[in-house]
Scaffold this active site. Structure first.
Site, PDB file in Angstrom:
ATOM      1  N   HIS A 141       0.810  -1.217   0.000  1.00 28.35           N
ATOM      2  CA  HIS A 141       0.000   0.000   0.000  1.00 28.35           C
ATOM      3  C   HIS A 141       0.846   1.272   0.000  1.00 28.35           C
ATOM      4  CE1 HIS A 141       0.421  -0.125   4.522  1.00 28.35           C
ATOM      5  NE2 HIS A 141       0.515   1.169   4.310  1.00 28.35           N
ATOM      6  N   ASP A 174      -0.568  -7.602   1.505  1.00 29.91           N
ATOM      7  CA  ASP A 174       0.040  -6.268   1.554  1.00 29.91           C
ATOM      8  C   ASP A 174       1.563  -6.397   1.657  1.00 29.91           C
ATOM      9  OD1 ASP A 174       0.385  -3.562   1.698  1.00 29.91           O
ATOM     10  OD2 ASP A 174      -0.426  -3.343   3.732  1.00 29.91           O
ATOM     11  N   SER A 199       4.341   2.553   7.638  1.00 31.17           N
ATOM     12  CA  SER A 199       3.983   1.311   6.979  1.00 31.17           C
ATOM     13  C   SER A 199       5.197   0.676   6.344  1.00 31.17           C
ATOM     14  CB  SER A 199       2.955   1.578   5.871  1.00 31.17           C
ATOM     15  OG  SER A 199       1.782   2.113   6.391  1.00 31.17           O
TER      16      SER A 199
END
Length: 256
Positions: A59, A102, A201
């Site tokens: 992402h 992800d 992230s």
């Protein structure tokens, strides 16, 4: 930033900055990477898994990762290695964090030779299951308090692994009808302020010196996207051990 709308008034926050953590010593976690945009802005964390590849979250891709910074935990210092990203490999099943998968591999334009400031981190050799309450670590750059500013020094915090059932129940209580995506690990952010917030992230969940997870998402309320005070649901990580065949294929130079 780094958010998708999820079920009524709840947002999933993609990423994390380290909450209630400490600064990482210069001689530790030498595999950590700052994934940066074309202007040199930090957009995600990552970690060096081979001489040619950094692993991060899928992402992070919409934010145009362009460079990887290695070899220095202090992003404003000049003595760091900046390498252009040559290719990006996103798992073919990835759509969004709600659906899982992800994970992304970034091929570096120049191979990195491990040295006194840059090291690789081990990955699992086979599919594995972590024990509930196992102590692990997550590290990253950025917010350390709600509505704060990012930091330039890498920070780390200890987090405990949370069982899949406890994690699912906690999320379902907060988001009616919510189901966790497949192949994830839950750790931190539940009954403790320690864990991930916004902006880091792609960093690793490290257990016993091995990267077992990738920071994927946490939760905050729609009206306060910068809120990092959320000890109500666990943070969610991509389970690396479930993607070993795909990872090996990419590292060996095969297309996904």
């Amino acid at each position: 930033m780094f958010a998708i709308n999820l079920l009524l008034s709840v947002y999933i926050i993609l990423g994390s900055e380290i909450i209630d953590g400490t600064i990482v010593p210069d001689n530790e976690m030498l595999y950590m990477a700052s994934v940066q945009g074309y202007r040199g802005n930090h957009i995600c964390g990552g970690f060096l898994v081979s001489e040619n590849f950094v692993m991060t979250a899928a992402h992070c891709d919409p934010y145009t990762p362009t460079y990887v910074v290695l070899g220095n935990h202090h992003l404003r210092r000049a003595d760091k290695l900046v390498i252009r990203i040559a290719e990006k490999y996103i798992h073919p099943y990835y759509q969004n964090v709600n659906r899982g998968y992800d994970i992304m591999l970034l091929k570096l334009s120049t191979p990195v030779r491990p040295n006194k400031t840059i090291q690789l981190i081990r990955l699992p050799l086979h599919e594995m299951t972590l024990n509930e309450n196992e102590k692990c670590q997550v590290a990253g750059w950025g917010l350390t308090v709600t509505a704060g500013n990012g930091v330039d020094d890498l920070r780390v915090v200890d987090v405990s692994v949370i069982s899949p059932q406890v994690c699912q129940n906690a999320w379902a209580q907060k988001v009616r009808g919510y189901n966790l995506p497949p192949n994830v690990i839950c750790a931190g952010g539940y009954n403790t302020p320690k864990g991930a917030c916004q902006g880091d992230s792609g960093g690793p969940l490290v257990c016993k010196g091995m990267a077992v997870g990738i920071v994927s998402y946490g939760r905050t309320i729609r009206e306060n996207l910068g809120n990092c005070n959320y000890p109500d649901v666990p943070n969610v990580y991509t389970d690396i051990s479930k993607y070993l065949n795909w990872i090996r294929m990419i590292l060996q130079g095969k297309k996904s």
